[in-house]
Design an enzyme around this catalytic site. Sequence first.
Site, PDB file in Angstrom:
ATOM      1  N   ASP A   3      15.135  97.579 -41.847  1.00 36.02           N
ATOM      2  CA  ASP A   3      14.899  96.366 -42.401  1.00 36.02           C
ATOM      3  C   ASP A   3      13.706  95.514 -41.537  1.00 36.02           C
ATOM      4  O   ASP A   3      13.521  95.477 -40.165  1.00 36.02           O
ATOM      5  CB  ASP A   3      16.163  95.668 -41.556  1.00 36.02           C
ATOM      6  CG  ASP A   3      16.265  94.399 -42.264  1.00 36.02           C
ATOM      7  OD1 ASP A   3      17.088  94.032 -43.259  1.00 36.02           O
ATOM      8  OD2 ASP A   3      15.814  93.183 -41.231  1.00 36.02           O
ATOM      9  N   ASN A  11       7.241  85.437 -47.654  1.00 38.70           N
ATOM     10  CA  ASN A  11       7.405  85.593 -49.124  1.00 38.70           C
ATOM     11  C   ASN A  11       7.654  83.289 -49.642  1.00 38.70           C
ATOM     12  O   ASN A  11       6.468  82.851 -50.479  1.00 38.70           O
ATOM     13  CB  ASN A  11       9.243  85.738 -49.897  1.00 38.70           C
ATOM     14  CG  ASN A  11       8.568  86.327 -50.443  1.00 38.70           C
ATOM     15  OD1 ASN A  11       8.046  87.660 -50.720  1.00 38.70           O
ATOM     16  ND2 ASN A  11       9.874  87.470 -50.415  1.00 38.70           N
ATOM     17  N   HIS A  16       5.355  85.206 -52.919  1.00 39.58           N
ATOM     18  CA  HIS A  16       6.023  86.482 -53.255  1.00 39.58           C
ATOM     19  C   HIS A  16       5.642  87.184 -53.824  1.00 39.58           C
ATOM     20  O   HIS A  16       4.896  88.360 -53.993  1.00 39.58           O
ATOM     21  CB  HIS A  16       6.613  85.761 -54.053  1.00 39.58           C
ATOM     22  CG  HIS A  16       8.377  85.282 -53.962  1.00 39.58           C
ATOM     23  ND1 HIS A  16       9.231  85.582 -53.469  1.00 39.58           N
ATOM     24  CD2 HIS A  16       8.898  84.250 -54.037  1.00 39.58           C
ATOM     25  CE1 HIS A  16      10.193  84.454 -53.254  1.00 39.58           C
ATOM     26  NE2 HIS A  16       9.362  84.015 -53.781  1.00 39.58           N
ATOM     27  N   ASP A  20       5.323  90.849 -51.896  1.00 37.51           N
ATOM     28  CA  ASP A  20       5.128  92.176 -52.489  1.00 37.51           C
ATOM     29  C   ASP A  20       3.919  93.467 -52.216  1.00 37.51           C
ATOM     30  O   ASP A  20       5.114  94.689 -51.364  1.00 37.51           O
ATOM     31  CB  ASP A  20       4.980  92.244 -54.143  1.00 37.51           C
ATOM     32  CG  ASP A  20       6.036  91.754 -55.032  1.00 37.51           C
ATOM     33  OD1 ASP A  20       7.847  91.739 -54.259  1.00 37.51           O
ATOM     34  OD2 ASP A  20       6.367  91.029 -56.037  1.00 37.51           O
ATOM     35  N   GLU A  46      14.207  93.844 -48.307  1.00 39.60           N
ATOM     36  CA  GLU A  46      13.372  94.291 -47.101  1.00 39.60           C
ATOM     37  C   GLU A  46      14.204  95.474 -46.505  1.00 39.60           C
ATOM     38  O   GLU A  46      14.099  95.047 -45.628  1.00 39.60           O
ATOM     39  CB  GLU A  46      13.354  93.180 -46.423  1.00 39.60           C
ATOM     40  CG  GLU A  46      13.858  91.996 -45.158  1.00 39.60           C
ATOM     41  CD  GLU A  46      15.521  91.433 -46.113  1.00 39.60           C
ATOM     42  OE1 GLU A  46      16.021  90.907 -45.308  1.00 39.60           O
ATOM     43  OE2 GLU A  46      15.686  91.083 -47.305  1.00 39.60           O
TER      44      GLU A  46
END
Length: 85
Positions: A3, A11, A16, A20, A46
């Site tokens: 995680d 983000n 975003h 990515d 994530e």
Amino acid sequence: MLDIDHFKKINYNLGHTAGDQALKHLANIVKGVLRSTDKLARYGGEEFVIILPGTKQEDAVNVITGVQRELTKKFFLNNNDRVLI
């Protein structure tokens, strides 16, 4: 399970698209540490699952330690700024 801590900050602060790209960067780092028999899969936003067939716990810990080390050596860059993942 893997995680990414504080991923939402990436983000929110960088957008975003940068998020990515950070995920792709992380996946490439992890794949570079894994053996050919190991698998990496995205589990959630994530979160990732790393499958290490036939691996003892101590060896699995060594894999994750290797991932952490590689992430400190190979920073994710966003507009030439280092971003810690």
